[in-house]
Design a protein around this motif. Structure first.
Motif, PDB file in Angstrom:
ATOM      1  N   ILE A 174       0.822  -1.209   0.000  1.00 31.46           N
ATOM      2  CA  ILE A 174       0.000   0.000   0.000  1.00 31.46           C
ATOM      3  C   ILE A 174       0.856   1.260   0.000  1.00 31.46           C
ATOM      4  N   TYR A 175       1.985   1.215   0.694  1.00 33.91           N
ATOM      5  CA  TYR A 175       2.821   2.409   0.780  1.00 33.91           C
ATOM      6  C   TYR A 175       3.586   2.655  -0.515  1.00 33.91           C
ATOM      7  N   ALA A 176       3.834   1.594  -1.268  1.00 33.58           N
ATOM      8  CA  ALA A 176       4.429   1.760  -2.589  1.00 33.58           C
ATOM      9  C   ALA A 176       3.394   2.381  -3.528  1.00 33.58           C
ATOM     10  N   LEU A 177       2.144   1.927  -3.425  1.00 34.70           N
ATOM     11  CA  LEU A 177       1.067   2.530  -4.219  1.00 34.70           C
ATOM     12  C   LEU A 177       0.913   4.011  -3.862  1.00 34.70           C
ATOM     13  N   GLU A 178       1.022   4.288  -2.578  1.00 31.03           N
ATOM     14  CA  GLU A 178       0.892   5.674  -2.134  1.00 31.03           C
ATOM     15  C   GLU A 178       1.987   6.544  -2.738  1.00 31.03           C
ATOM     16  N   ASP A 179       3.207   6.016  -2.771  1.00 39.34           N
ATOM     17  CA  ASP A 179       4.321   6.756  -3.335  1.00 39.34           C
ATOM     18  C   ASP A 179       4.085   7.036  -4.819  1.00 39.34           C
ATOM     19  N   ASP A 180       3.620   6.014  -5.559  1.00 38.93           N
ATOM     20  CA  ASP A 180       3.329   6.200  -6.988  1.00 38.93           C
ATOM     21  C   ASP A 180       2.215   7.221  -7.199  1.00 38.93           C
ATOM     22  N   TRP A 181       1.207   7.152  -6.342  1.00 44.93           N
ATOM     23  CA  TRP A 181       0.078   8.083  -6.441  1.00 44.93           C
ATOM     24  C   TRP A 181       0.521   9.526  -6.205  1.00 44.93           C
ATOM     25  N   ARG A 182       1.374   9.735  -5.223  1.00 49.54           N
ATOM     26  CA  ARG A 182       1.867  11.083  -4.935  1.00 49.54           C
ATOM     27  C   ARG A 182       2.635  11.654  -6.133  1.00 49.54           C
ATOM     28  N   LYS A 183       3.499  10.818  -6.713  1.00 45.42           N
ATOM     29  CA  LYS A 183       4.303  11.260  -7.851  1.00 45.42           C
ATOM     30  C   LYS A 183       3.416  11.610  -9.047  1.00 45.42           C
ATOM     31  N   ALA A 184       2.406  10.771  -9.298  1.00 45.61           N
ATOM     32  CA  ALA A 184       1.505  11.024 -10.417  1.00 45.61           C
ATOM     33  C   ALA A 184       0.695  12.297 -10.193  1.00 45.61           C
ATOM     34  N   THR A 185       0.264  12.507  -8.961  1.00 42.59           N
ATOM     35  CA  THR A 185      -0.520  13.698  -8.631  1.00 42.59           C
ATOM     36  C   THR A 185       0.311  14.961  -8.826  1.00 42.59           C
ATOM     37  N   ALA A 186       1.569  14.899  -8.368  1.00 45.46           N
ATOM     38  CA  ALA A 186       2.448  16.062  -8.521  1.00 45.46           C
ATOM     39  C   ALA A 186       2.774  16.316  -9.986  1.00 45.46           C
ATOM     40  N   LYS A 187       3.039  15.232 -10.727  1.00 45.27           N
ATOM     41  CA  LYS A 187       3.392  15.355 -12.143  1.00 45.27           C
ATOM     42  C   LYS A 187       2.276  16.013 -12.942  1.00 45.27           C
ATOM     43  N   ASN A 188       1.023  15.684 -12.602  1.00 40.88           N
ATOM     44  CA  ASN A 188      -0.131  16.230 -13.316  1.00 40.88           C
ATOM     45  C   ASN A 188      -0.674  17.506 -12.688  1.00 40.88           C
ATOM     46  N   SER A 189       0.019  17.985 -11.643  1.00 38.64           N
ATOM     47  CA  SER A 189      -0.355  19.246 -10.967  1.00 38.64           C
ATOM     48  C   SER A 189      -1.808  19.246 -10.520  1.00 38.64           C
ATOM     49  N   LEU A 190      -2.245  18.115  -9.963  1.00 33.01           N
ATOM     50  CA  LEU A 190      -3.626  18.000  -9.519  1.00 33.01           C
ATOM     51  C   LEU A 190      -3.813  18.630  -8.147  1.00 33.01           C
ATOM     52  N   LYS A 191      -4.919  19.351  -7.982  1.00 35.21           N
ATOM     53  CA  LYS A 191      -5.273  19.913  -6.679  1.00 35.21           C
ATOM     54  C   LYS A 191      -6.476  19.131  -6.161  1.00 35.21           C
ATOM     55  N   LEU A 192      -6.267  18.394  -5.076  1.00 36.35           N
ATOM     56  CA  LEU A 192      -7.292  17.480  -4.580  1.00 36.35           C
ATOM     57  C   LEU A 192      -8.038  18.060  -3.386  1.00 36.35           C
ATOM     58  N   GLN A 193      -9.341  17.990  -3.450  1.00 38.37           N
ATOM     59  CA  GLN A 193     -10.168  18.429  -2.333  1.00 38.37           C
ATOM     60  C   GLN A 193     -10.187  17.381  -1.233  1.00 38.37           C
ATOM     61  N   ASN A 194     -10.126  16.098  -1.647  1.00 38.40           N
ATOM     62  CA  ASN A 194     -10.182  15.008  -0.685  1.00 38.40           C
ATOM     63  C   ASN A 194      -9.127  13.961  -1.033  1.00 38.40           C
TER      64      ASN A 194
END
Length: 353
Positions: free
Chosen positions: A310-330
């Protein structure tokens, strides 16, 4: 100080997730200048007993693990660095810390695989098994006793290796990392040092010589005493001489010499721009906004993506979110949706298993 450490009377410690990457590694000054660790990978069962100028330190660890060694300490330094980083950013902290094997091994510059997972578990066992008794930072006339790790909870993968770990650190360490004056940054390449005595010498020199322009000089007999080494003095001198023959230990220039039948070591910091670790840090933007995922979110993620780290998935998710400059409400909902998508695209377990 911007934050006060949680009271020791807290009935329930909150969980802190160690997720920062590429941060400055810190160490506690007190453990850098007096002997607290074994310097050998061979199990040490002989207690460390050090007394000087009113300071007393006794470190013990019985069968089957022995006393924690200086390589085991990599984990403690990394965990303390995670707490300090969060504290600097004004994020909630706790001495109850969750981390993934992947995150630690990567930051400690080690290989990832079954052998390393096994070594990491043994390190945790030795840290848990080691008992420290000391007067350092104890009220006058008193001593304190603790283990380097108070409590351990291990999640395992399908092969039986540890995967995710929760540990509770002692208040003595937690108090140190909460006081900036009690910690020091160390060189980024410290984890690449292979010798136990070499590692100890760097930490000792970093604390004692620091940034002193003229450096510092010690008698080898003093160094031998401060190291807690079980080596004969003559053998210890030979190893220090060998280390000094390379002339430089990370960012310290070394000079070994003798005078009046006594051996000495002089160390002086060399300020090379690309090698100096400073306290000026740039917040890792892909992490700061997501430090506070709920504990229940991780549990739900395990159910949504069974078999995954799960923590590896979390790391990948963070990188993808930053790369796409997503602003998440939740962020919690977004992370669970990511886990669901990954699991549906590449399920590790069939639905009828």
């Amino acid at each position: 100080m911007g934050k006060k450490k949680p009271s020791s009377s807290d009935a329930q410690l909150k969980l802190f997730s160690a997720i920062f990457t590429d941060i400055v590694t810190r160490d506690t000054q007190e453990t850098m200048e007096v002997p607290f660790l074994s310097l050998s990978k061979k199990p040490r069962f002989t207690p460390i007993n050090y007394t000087s100028n009113g300071v007393k330190v006794i470190v013990s660890g019985g069968e089957p693990y022995g006393i924690a060694n200086i390589w085991d300490w990599d984990l403690i330094m990394w965990l303390l660095s995670q707490i300090r980083q969060a504290l600097d950013f004004g994020e909630p902290i706790s001495r109850k810390v969750r981390f993934s094997r992947r995150a630690f091994l990567k930051e400690a510059r080690r290989e990832v695989g079954g052998a390393q997972y096994g070594r990491l578990e043994k390190s945790i066992a030795r840290l848990k098994n080691t008992t420290v008794t000391t007067t350092i930072r104890a009220p006058e006339g008193k001593t304190v006793m603790f283990n380097w790790i108070e409590y351990v909870e291990i999640d395992r993968d399908t092969d039986g290796y540890l995967q995710n770990v929760v540990v509770i650190l002692p208040e003595w360490l937690f108090e140190a990392v909460c006081e900036r004056k009690l910690i020091l940054s160390i060189h980024k390449d410290y984890f690449l040092l292979t010798g136990g005595l070499e590692r100890w010498l760097y930490r000792f020199v970093r604390k004692q010589a620091g940034n002193n322009k003229s450096g510092w000089t010690w008698k080898l007999r003093t160094l031998h005493e401060r190291s807690g080494s079980l080596q004969r003095y003559s053998d210890f001198v030979g190893y220090i001489r060998k280390i000094a023959s390379k002339q430089q230990l990370l960012d310290y220039k070394l000079n070994f010499f003798s005078k009046n039948k006594e051996y000495f070591l002089h160390a002086q910091r060399v300020f090379v721009k690309e090698n100096v670790v400073t306290e000026v840090e740039v917040p890792p933007s892909r992490l700061v906004n997501f430090l506070s995922l709920k504990t229940t979110t991780y549990e739900k993620a395990k159910q949504i993506a069974p078999g995954y780290d799960i923590y590896a998935l979390e790391d990948d998710w963070r990188k993808a979110t930053a790369k796409n400059s997503l602003k998440l409400q939740n962020p919690d909902v977004a992370f669970l949706a990511w886990c669901k998508k990954v699991a549906e695209r590449n399920p590790l377990y069939s639905s009828n298993r």
